[in-house]
Design a protein around this motif. Sequence first.
Motif: not given
Length: 309
Positions: A29-49
């Motif tokens: 979350r700290r990295i995403e906040k610094a970059l200003g955007g979401q880096l991974f989709f959070r899904e029931p089966t896991g994450t994907r960029p």
Amino acid sequence: MCAIADSGSVRKAARQLGMTQPSLTTQLRRIEKALGGQLFFREPTGTRPTPLGHSLLCRARPIVAEMQALVDEIAAASYREQGARLRIGSTNSPAVAGWLRRLRVRLPETDTTIRTDVSANALLHMVASGQLDVAFVHEVEGSPLRVPDGLVERELIAREPQFIALADTHPAAAQEIVRVADLADDHWMVDPTVDGEWAGLRRIWTAAGVNPRVVHGDYLTTVDLVTAGEVVTPCQPTARTRPGMAVRPLYGDPLAVRLFMACRQDGTLAASPEDLFADLTASYMEIAWASEAYREWLIRHDPPLPVPT
């Protein structure tokens, strides 16, 4: 970032990194906040960029590789006097395991290590800079690699056809050879971080007059999606099949790669390049003839690879 992408799960990545899941989630979350955007989709089966995540991963992987190489070099300095070392790099290939096995028999007193990377260009750069001794890589047809000066190439296969992996329940799996047009309505899983892969696929889609839907992901984590019938994906002809998966050649072999070994010319290898290449060739022949789909392809084409002894 790389650990999450490779494992497909924040929980698994935290375990690999030796930290708690909440701690890793906070870092992300700290990295995403610094970059200003979401880096991974959070899904029931896991994450994907996300697309932004893929862009960052393309830059992050070489940095991680360079940092790991620096750590390895510093650690190696304390025991260089203990014996010879052989540092191998490779893009993902089933032939590597057999290659390492043969090299350890040939060089029992040598500390032989392996580093894998999706980027052939990164591996070649590491050989040229002395971080690796030798690399076994693939070059996608139509997308030449940037081979640094001072490296010697030994070509294993001038044109290895790339096959397609699909669910064994897919209608096209009933065919011995699949046409790209037969897969026009499927989702294609593509790893954009593999050098030349994205460009190569776009060329064959254009030639076939199709514009399939694309899912970005890591080829090492696609088995479940393929067997579930969610995606099809290009694969090496030597790829091991899994229950629920079929591997088939593409009609006309439109997608191919060149396989070669590269090393420096400075003569510092623990074994001669000829011996290294001989063991690599033997390992490749072993898995090539063990693959049912590739074996049938080899029998139909001339000249085939020699049968391993």
